[in-house]
Design a protein around this motif. Structure first.
Motif, PDB file in Angstrom:
ATOM      1  N   LYS A  59       2.491 -19.367   3.096  1.00  0.00           N
ATOM      2  CA  LYS A  59       2.431 -19.297   4.694  1.00  0.00           C
ATOM      3  C   LYS A  59       1.055 -18.320   5.303  1.00  0.00           C
ATOM      4  CE  LYS A  59       7.351 -19.902   5.559  1.00  0.00           C
ATOM      5  NZ  LYS A  59       8.153 -19.372   6.455  1.00  0.00           N
ATOM      6  N   LEU A  60       0.759 -17.650   4.345  1.00  0.00           N
ATOM      7  CA  LEU A  60      -0.341 -16.606   4.962  1.00  0.00           C
ATOM      8  C   LEU A  60      -1.428 -17.109   5.294  1.00  0.00           C
ATOM      9  CD1 LEU A  60      -0.116 -13.363   5.162  1.00  0.00           C
ATOM     10  CD2 LEU A  60      -1.420 -13.296   2.881  1.00  0.00           C
ATOM     11  N   SER A  61      -2.227 -16.639   6.136  1.00  0.00           N
ATOM     12  CA  SER A  61      -3.595 -16.959   6.729  1.00  0.00           C
ATOM     13  C   SER A  61      -4.401 -15.663   7.159  1.00  0.00           C
ATOM     14  CB  SER A  61      -3.509 -17.947   7.916  1.00  0.00           C
ATOM     15  OG  SER A  61      -2.886 -17.277   8.802  1.00  0.00           O
ATOM     16  N   ILE A  62      -5.935 -16.082   7.238  1.00  0.00           N
ATOM     17  CA  ILE A  62      -6.651 -14.912   7.630  1.00  0.00           C
ATOM     18  C   ILE A  62      -6.268 -14.288   9.288  1.00  0.00           C
ATOM     19  CG2 ILE A  62      -8.798 -14.349   8.330  1.00  0.00           C
ATOM     20  CD1 ILE A  62      -8.647 -14.952   5.472  1.00  0.00           C
ATOM     21  N   HIS A  63      -6.193 -13.114   9.282  1.00  0.00           N
ATOM     22  CA  HIS A  63      -5.857 -12.570  10.475  1.00  0.00           C
ATOM     23  C   HIS A  63      -4.274 -12.137  10.659  1.00  0.00           C
ATOM     24  CE1 HIS A  63      -9.929 -12.552  11.683  1.00  0.00           C
ATOM     25  NE2 HIS A  63      -9.978 -13.890  11.733  1.00  0.00           N
ATOM     26  N   SER A  64      -3.397 -12.581   9.654  1.00  0.00           N
ATOM     27  CA  SER A  64      -2.152 -12.267   9.693  1.00  0.00           C
ATOM     28  C   SER A  64      -2.185 -10.648   9.710  1.00  0.00           C
ATOM     29  CB  SER A  64      -1.467 -12.947   8.387  1.00  0.00           C
ATOM     30  OG  SER A  64      -1.403 -14.407   8.770  1.00  0.00           O
ATOM     31  N   VAL A  65      -0.732 -10.263  10.001  1.00  0.00           N
ATOM     32  CA  VAL A  65      -0.606  -8.531   9.724  1.00  0.00           C
ATOM     33  C   VAL A  65       0.425  -8.603   8.883  1.00  0.00           C
ATOM     34  CG1 VAL A  65      -0.057  -6.757  11.024  1.00  0.00           C
ATOM     35  CG2 VAL A  65      -1.308  -8.389  12.050  1.00  0.00           C
ATOM     36  N   VAL A  66       0.061  -7.654   7.799  1.00  0.00           N
ATOM     37  CA  VAL A  66       0.928  -7.525   6.383  1.00  0.00           C
ATOM     38  C   VAL A  66       1.193  -5.913   6.326  1.00  0.00           C
ATOM     39  CG1 VAL A  66       0.332  -9.643   5.361  1.00  0.00           C
ATOM     40  CG2 VAL A  66      -1.141  -7.774   5.158  1.00  0.00           C
ATOM     41  N   SER A  67       2.174  -5.831   5.655  1.00  0.00           N
ATOM     42  CA  SER A  67       2.381  -4.225   5.312  1.00  0.00           C
ATOM     43  C   SER A  67       2.521  -4.591   3.594  1.00  0.00           C
ATOM     44  CB  SER A  67       3.723  -3.795   6.002  1.00  0.00           C
ATOM     45  OG  SER A  67       3.188  -3.610   7.317  1.00  0.00           O
ATOM     46  N   PHE A  68       2.022  -3.458   2.981  1.00  0.00           N
ATOM     47  CA  PHE A  68       2.321  -3.515   1.331  1.00  0.00           C
ATOM     48  C   PHE A  68       2.888  -1.930   1.043  1.00  0.00           C
ATOM     49  CE2 PHE A  68      -0.459  -6.919   1.640  1.00  0.00           C
ATOM     50  CZ  PHE A  68      -0.271  -7.761   0.858  1.00  0.00           C
ATOM     51  N   GLU A  69       3.771  -2.111   0.174  1.00  0.00           N
ATOM     52  CA  GLU A  69       3.996  -0.730  -0.421  1.00  0.00           C
ATOM     53  C   GLU A  69       3.668  -0.932  -1.936  1.00  0.00           C
ATOM     54  OE1 GLU A  69       7.856   0.975   0.124  1.00  0.00           O
ATOM     55  OE2 GLU A  69       7.869   0.859   2.205  1.00  0.00           O
ATOM     56  N   GLY A  70       3.026  -0.075  -2.651  1.00  0.00           N
ATOM     57  CA  GLY A  70       2.787  -0.115  -4.175  1.00  0.00           C
ATOM     58  C   GLY A  70       1.993   1.208  -4.610  1.00  0.00           C
ATOM     59  N   GLU A  71       1.593   0.695  -5.737  1.00  0.00           N
ATOM     60  CA  GLU A  71       0.685   1.806  -6.780  1.00  0.00           C
ATOM     61  C   GLU A  71      -0.551   1.602  -6.427  1.00  0.00           C
ATOM     62  OE1 GLU A  71       0.406   5.052  -9.084  1.00  0.00           O
ATOM     63  OE2 GLU A  71       2.363   4.149  -8.259  1.00  0.00           O
ATOM     64  N   VAL A  72      -1.490   2.438  -5.748  1.00  0.00           N
ATOM     65  CA  VAL A  72      -2.700   2.529  -5.767  1.00  0.00           C
ATOM     66  C   VAL A  72      -3.472   3.255  -7.194  1.00  0.00           C
ATOM     67  CG1 VAL A  72      -4.885   3.336  -4.265  1.00  0.00           C
ATOM     68  CG2 VAL A  72      -2.623   2.808  -3.317  1.00  0.00           C
ATOM     69  N   VAL A  73      -4.327   2.377  -7.631  1.00  0.00           N
ATOM     70  CA  VAL A  73      -4.873   2.911  -8.836  1.00  0.00           C
ATOM     71  C   VAL A  73      -6.632   2.766  -8.563  1.00  0.00           C
ATOM     72  CG1 VAL A  73      -3.122   2.089 -10.481  1.00  0.00           C
ATOM     73  CG2 VAL A  73      -5.097   0.488  -9.939  1.00  0.00           C
ATOM     74  N   ALA A  74      -7.187   3.594  -9.514  1.00  0.00           N
ATOM     75  CA  ALA A  74      -8.877   3.593  -9.391  1.00  0.00           C
ATOM     76  C   ALA A  74      -9.328   2.427 -10.248  1.00  0.00           C
ATOM     77  CB  ALA A  74      -9.272   4.863  -9.626  1.00  0.00           C
ATOM     78  N   SER A  75     -10.150   1.742  -9.989  1.00  0.00           N
ATOM     79  CA  SER A  75     -10.891   0.605 -10.728  1.00  0.00           C
ATOM     80  C   SER A  75     -12.250   0.696 -10.629  1.00  0.00           C
ATOM     81  CB  SER A  75     -10.044  -0.753 -10.385  1.00  0.00           C
ATOM     82  OG  SER A  75     -10.766  -1.468 -11.156  1.00  0.00           O
ATOM     83  N   GLU A  76     -13.051   0.843 -11.422  1.00  0.00           N
ATOM     84  CA  GLU A  76     -14.554   0.725 -11.560  1.00  0.00           C
ATOM     85  C   GLU A  76     -15.128  -0.581 -11.008  1.00  0.00           C
ATOM     86  OE1 GLU A  76     -16.053   0.242 -15.876  1.00  0.00           O
ATOM     87  OE2 GLU A  76     -15.215   2.004 -15.553  1.00  0.00           O
ATOM     88  N   TYR A  77     -14.241  -1.767 -11.226  1.00  0.00           N
ATOM     89  CA  TYR A  77     -14.514  -3.163 -11.076  1.00  0.00           C
ATOM     90  C   TYR A  77     -14.311  -3.668  -9.267  1.00  0.00           C
ATOM     91  CZ  TYR A  77     -14.301  -3.457 -16.011  1.00  0.00           C
ATOM     92  OH  TYR A  77     -14.439  -2.827 -17.242  1.00  0.00           O
ATOM     93  N   VAL A  78     -13.679  -2.813  -8.669  1.00  0.00           N
ATOM     94  CA  VAL A  78     -13.535  -2.945  -7.286  1.00  0.00           C
ATOM     95  C   VAL A  78     -14.497  -2.471  -6.389  1.00  0.00           C
ATOM     96  CG1 VAL A  78     -11.551  -2.808  -5.461  1.00  0.00           C
ATOM     97  CG2 VAL A  78     -10.919  -3.228  -7.731  1.00  0.00           C
ATOM     98  N   LYS A  79     -15.066  -3.438  -5.653  1.00  0.00           N
ATOM     99  CA  LYS A  79     -16.357  -2.910  -4.775  1.00  0.00           C
ATOM    100  C   LYS A  79     -15.874  -1.931  -3.578  1.00  0.00           C
ATOM    101  CE  LYS A  79     -19.161  -6.532  -6.124  1.00  0.00           C
ATOM    102  NZ  LYS A  79     -19.858  -7.934  -5.907  1.00  0.00           N
ATOM    103  N   MET A  80     -14.510  -2.147  -3.034  1.00  0.00           N
ATOM    104  CA  MET A  80     -14.056  -1.658  -1.848  1.00  0.00           C
ATOM    105  C   MET A  80     -13.759  -0.125  -2.383  1.00  0.00           C
ATOM    106  SD  MET A  80     -12.408  -4.700  -0.078  1.00  0.00           S
ATOM    107  CE  MET A  80     -12.240  -5.477  -1.551  1.00  0.00           C
ATOM    108  N   GLY A  81     -14.588   0.734  -2.453  1.00  0.00           N
ATOM    109  CA  GLY A  81     -13.857   2.319  -2.581  1.00  0.00           C
ATOM    110  C   GLY A  81     -13.517   2.606  -3.736  1.00  0.00           C
ATOM    111  N   GLY A  82     -13.460   1.517  -4.724  1.00  0.00           N
ATOM    112  CA  GLY A  82     -13.213   1.651  -6.353  1.00  0.00           C
ATOM    113  C   GLY A  82     -11.769   1.701  -6.282  1.00  0.00           C
TER     114      GLY A  82
END
Length: 98
Positions: A59-82
């Motif tokens: 059902k999700l679409s652009i501009h929907s408002v979401v909340s997530f809980e989870g584990e944040v990890v560093a990744s050299e492959y991710v362009k958005m702040g790593g």
């Protein structure tokens, strides 16, 4: 759990909330870019590990408002702040019209 603004996210467990800026829903994976007032964070979701997210993702679409809980990890492959978050819970606060 208190919300963490994306610019303050560090590796570890946290909760983020924002608008869906980009969304790719593939057969086995979904990729969501969440944006708040401070920045962007990529959320990759393995559908096999989280079948409870399937209905929300469909059902999700652009501009929907979401909340997530989870584990944040560093990744050299991710362009958005790593950094990216592997979610353990997902809540859709508001669905945007498609």
């Amino acid at each position: 759990m208190e919300r963490t603004y994306i610019k303050n996210v560090t590796p570890g467990y946290c909760r983020v909330q924002g608008f869906v800026e980009n969304f790719r829903n593939k057969r086995t994976m979904a990729f969501i870019v969440v944006k708040d007032i401070t920045g962007k964070l990529q959320i990759p979701i393995e559908k096999e590990k989280h079948p409870e997210f399937t209905e929300m993702l469909d059902k999700l679409s652009i501009h929907s408002v979401v909340s997530f809980e989870g584990e944040v990890v560093a990744s050299e492959y991710v362009k958005m702040g790593g950094k990216e978050m592997y979610p353990t819970s997902m809540t859709v606060e508001s669905y945007a019209a498609a």
